[in-house]
Design a protein around this motif. Structure first.
Motif, mmCIF file in Angstrom:
data_model
loop_
_atom_site.group_PDB
_atom_site.id
_atom_site.type_symbol
_atom_site.label_atom_id
_atom_site.label_comp_id
_atom_site.label_asym_id
_atom_site.label_seq_id
_atom_site.Cartn_x
_atom_site.Cartn_y
_atom_site.Cartn_z
ATOM 1 N N PRO A 308 48.811 35.554 45.542
ATOM 2 C CA PRO A 308 48.747 35.652 44.266
ATOM 3 C C PRO A 308 47.518 36.045 43.491
ATOM 4 C CG PRO A 308 48.653 33.374 44.906
ATOM 5 C CD PRO A 308 48.967 34.000 46.035
ATOM 6 N N ARG A 309 46.280 35.906 44.189
ATOM 7 C CA ARG A 309 45.129 36.137 43.573
ATOM 8 C C ARG A 309 44.454 37.448 44.339
ATOM 9 N NH1 ARG A 309 45.052 34.059 38.960
ATOM 10 N NH2 ARG A 309 42.755 34.403 39.009
ATOM 11 N N ARG A 310 45.222 38.063 44.745
ATOM 12 C CA ARG A 310 44.816 39.645 45.170
ATOM 13 C C ARG A 310 45.053 40.535 44.320
ATOM 14 N NH1 ARG A 310 45.721 38.940 51.944
ATOM 15 N NH2 ARG A 310 45.147 36.782 52.086
ATOM 16 N N LEU A 311 45.621 41.540 44.619
ATOM 17 C CA LEU A 311 45.903 42.776 43.898
ATOM 18 C C LEU A 311 46.688 42.527 42.601
ATOM 19 C CD1 LEU A 311 46.914 45.440 46.267
ATOM 20 C CD2 LEU A 311 44.675 45.380 44.969
ATOM 21 N N LYS A 312 47.530 41.419 42.686
ATOM 22 C CA LYS A 312 48.460 41.405 41.577
ATOM 23 C C LYS A 312 47.652 40.630 40.302
ATOM 24 C CE LYS A 312 52.830 38.457 40.529
ATOM 25 N NZ LYS A 312 53.962 37.727 41.195
ATOM 26 N N ALA A 313 46.604 39.761 40.788
ATOM 27 C CA ALA A 313 45.893 39.014 39.663
ATOM 28 C C ALA A 313 45.134 39.843 38.766
ATOM 29 C CB ALA A 313 44.842 37.902 40.169
ATOM 30 N N GLY A 314 44.654 41.293 39.395
ATOM 31 C CA GLY A 314 44.095 42.032 38.485
ATOM 32 C C GLY A 314 44.645 43.049 37.346
ATOM 33 N N LEU A 315 45.965 42.864 37.434
ATOM 34 C CA LEU A 315 46.873 43.702 36.574
ATOM 35 C C LEU A 315 47.071 42.771 35.274
ATOM 36 C CD1 LEU A 315 49.387 44.924 39.077
ATOM 37 C CD2 LEU A 315 47.665 46.365 37.973
ATOM 38 N N PRO A 316 47.085 43.661 34.252
ATOM 39 C CA PRO A 316 47.179 42.903 32.683
ATOM 40 C C PRO A 316 48.581 42.575 32.582
ATOM 41 C CG PRO A 316 47.166 45.444 32.559
ATOM 42 C CD PRO A 316 46.790 45.070 33.918
ATOM 43 N N PRO A 317 48.915 41.771 31.644
ATOM 44 C CA PRO A 317 50.356 41.416 31.250
ATOM 45 C C PRO A 317 50.924 42.684 30.994
ATOM 46 C CG PRO A 317 48.801 40.017 29.851
ATOM 47 C CD PRO A 317 47.723 41.103 30.723
ATOM 48 N N GLY A 318 52.398 42.596 31.325
ATOM 49 C CA GLY A 318 53.181 43.756 31.138
ATOM 50 C C GLY A 318 53.255 44.616 32.135
ATOM 51 N N TRP A 319 52.596 44.715 33.253
ATOM 52 C CA TRP A 319 52.480 45.354 34.567
ATOM 53 C C TRP A 319 53.443 44.443 35.396
ATOM 54 C CZ3 TRP A 319 50.109 49.819 36.313
ATOM 55 C CH2 TRP A 319 49.195 50.659 35.443
ATOM 56 N N LYS A 320 54.148 45.201 36.269
ATOM 57 C CA LYS A 320 54.935 44.785 37.387
ATOM 58 C C LYS A 320 54.243 44.852 38.689
ATOM 59 C CE LYS A 320 59.205 44.722 34.912
ATOM 60 N NZ LYS A 320 60.651 44.993 34.790
ATOM 61 N N PHE A 321 54.270 43.923 39.879
ATOM 62 C CA PHE A 321 53.866 44.207 40.920
ATOM 63 C C PHE A 321 54.480 43.499 42.041
ATOM 64 C CE2 PHE A 321 50.561 43.767 44.344
ATOM 65 C CZ PHE A 321 50.111 45.019 44.599
ATOM 66 N N LEU A 322 54.849 44.295 43.053
ATOM 67 C CA LEU A 322 55.622 43.909 44.445
ATOM 68 C C LEU A 322 54.672 44.251 45.742
ATOM 69 C CD1 LEU A 322 56.868 46.703 45.824
ATOM 70 C CD2 LEU A 322 58.565 46.359 43.548
ATOM 71 N N HIS A 323 54.463 43.417 46.445
ATOM 72 C CA HIS A 323 53.709 43.484 47.827
ATOM 73 C C HIS A 323 53.782 42.963 48.912
ATOM 74 C CE1 HIS A 323 51.200 39.750 46.779
ATOM 75 N NE2 HIS A 323 52.169 39.526 46.098
ATOM 76 N N LYS A 324 53.027 43.167 49.657
ATOM 77 C CA LYS A 324 52.857 42.445 51.205
ATOM 78 C C LYS A 324 51.460 42.444 51.591
ATOM 79 C CE LYS A 324 54.318 39.998 54.471
ATOM 80 N NZ LYS A 324 52.993 39.165 54.390
ATOM 81 N N THR A 325 51.177 40.978 52.070
ATOM 82 C CA THR A 325 49.721 40.785 52.311
ATOM 83 C C THR A 325 49.586 40.715 53.814
ATOM 84 O OG1 THR A 325 50.188 38.156 52.266
ATOM 85 C CG2 THR A 325 49.104 39.260 50.162
ATOM 86 N N GLY A 326 48.571 40.877 54.301
ATOM 87 C CA GLY A 326 48.002 40.242 55.578
ATOM 88 C C GLY A 326 46.730 39.574 55.818
ATOM 89 N N THR A 327 46.502 38.861 56.687
ATOM 90 C CA THR A 327 45.273 38.113 56.931
ATOM 91 C C THR A 327 45.016 37.596 58.436
ATOM 92 O OG1 THR A 327 45.578 36.787 54.815
ATOM 93 C CG2 THR A 327 43.982 36.086 56.399
#
Length: 385
Positions: A308-327
């Motif tokens: 939740p604090r990777r790419l998604k957290a850099g987007l402002p309100p009103g933007w939508k984000f769907l994703h997959k992480t890897g570590t």
């Protein structure tokens, strides 16, 4: 792995000149196959003395409706300044870093080390889900098909499903539930069970080839992949408790280092940021799956709980984000693979594929997340210019 930070997203990255001195400085701008015009290579910025602070600023929000298609000034080429911002962020971050951004409803893409292979780790769960849904589209698999999971199917690391299996002896789940659990929770047992159901790694590789997805490899499955990275051969007893970690700790440092170096030099699950961004764009455009399966997978990815604090957290309100992480695994403070890939949608409906992959880094986790936030924030900031 899950991490949480309090407060607002980090919108700047500060690093010393000593860190910058170890960075890779090659860059590339990659056009999509739909255009033959390459965006000019951004100038290499001089290395300043002392520390470097990369300001992100506030996103620009236009009050005028945006033209659709080729009439949109951002349709054919990146917004002025975005390439330079991405290059500066990439150049300032230590370690092997790959970044790719592609406008899904447009004709441009840009990248830094976009053609290099980076360890995917759990990003590879995305290809398993695609292969499964393609099998559904072809009538070879059903979403309501039942799959039994027993103790012999358990894997390692993050697998919440394991507790249910041990408590009940075995569990039965549908293909739909396995996709949901593998993507939204990044459960390794759910993913390996889904992989087994669709025909194993060979089926995923066949799908990648059939769809001509480019520089994307698929490994042997979680158990063999992770044990190989550690320098061990898989034993099913490693799936119990922390047996894997204990056996790994008993290895000599030389054995672990040799295995890790071998993996990083030629990652068996490696993929290029540019190829991943292109695949995300093709999924969003509806050219990889049926309309029903496309809608379903995008919806599943919108509910991903990891990162939740990777790419998604850099987007402002009103933007939508769907994703997959890897570590990936850690060795001596270095992580072999710290990734996030996804699709960002602006309030006006414009979509961008964004990929950030850290192949090797010793930077602390907050700095890794700050880089990712800075990249997605830059896409939002320059959107509409």
């Amino acid at each position: 792995m899950k991490f949480a930070l309090s407060g607002r997203p980090l919108l700047a990255i500060t690093m010393s000149a000593a860190v910058l001195a170890g960075c890779v400085s090659s860059a590339a701008v990659v056009p999509t196959p739909r255009t033959q015009t390459a965006t000019p290579r951004p100038a290499v910025l001089p290395r300043p003395a002392g520390s470097v602070t990369v300001p992100i600023g506030q996103p620009v929000r236009s009050t005028m409706p945006r033209p659709a298609g080729p009439l949109d000034p951002g349709f054919r080429r990146p917004p002025a300044g975005l390439s330079e911002r991405i290059h500066f962020l990439w150049r300032a971050f230590p370690g092997k870093t790959g970044i790719a951004v592609q406008r899904i409803d447009g004709e441009w893409a840009l990248a830094e080390r976009g053609g290099d292979l980076f360890p995917q780790q759990s990003v590879s769960k995305f290809w398993v889900a695609l292969t499964a849904l393609d099998a559904v589209d072809q009538g070879r698999l059903r979403l309501d098909q039942q799959v039994r999971i027993g103790p012999e199917d358990l894997t390692l690391f993050y697998q919440p499903l394991a507790a249910r299996v041990r408590a009940q002896g075995s569990v039965t789940m549908t293909v739909r539930s396995l996709i949901e659990t593998a993507i939204t929770q990044s459960d390794n047992t759910a993913n390996d069970s889904l992989l087994r159901t669709i025909g194993g790694p060979g089926a995923v590789r066949a799908y990648l080839s059939k769809k001509d997805l480019g520089a994307i490899r698929f490994g042997p499955g979680e158990r063999l992949l992770q044990s190989g990275i550690a320098g061990m051969s898989w034993q099913q007893s490693y799936s119990v408790g922390r047996n894997f970690e204990a056996a790994r700790s008993a290895l000599s440092p030389a054995t672990r280092r040799a295995a890790m170096d071998n993996y990083l030099a030629n990652p068996i699950d490696g993929a290029s940021p540019t190829a991943i961004a292109s695949a995300l764009a093709r999924l969003a455009r509806g050219t990889l799956l049926s309309p029903e399966s496309t809608e379903y997978l995008l919806d599943v990815m919108s509910r991903t709980k990891s990162g939740p604090r990777r790419l998604k957290a850099g987007l402002p309100p009103g933007w939508k984000f769907l994703h997959k992480t890897g570590t990936g695994q850690n060795l001596g403070g270095m992580t072999a693979g710290y990734n996030d890939i996804g699709i960002a949608t602006a309030p006006d409906g414009t979509r961008y594929a964004i990929v950030v992959m850290l192949g090797t880094t010793t930077s602390p986790i907050p700095a890794r997340m700050a880089l990712m936030q800075a990249v997605s924030s830059a896409v939002a900031e320059f959107h509409g210019r």
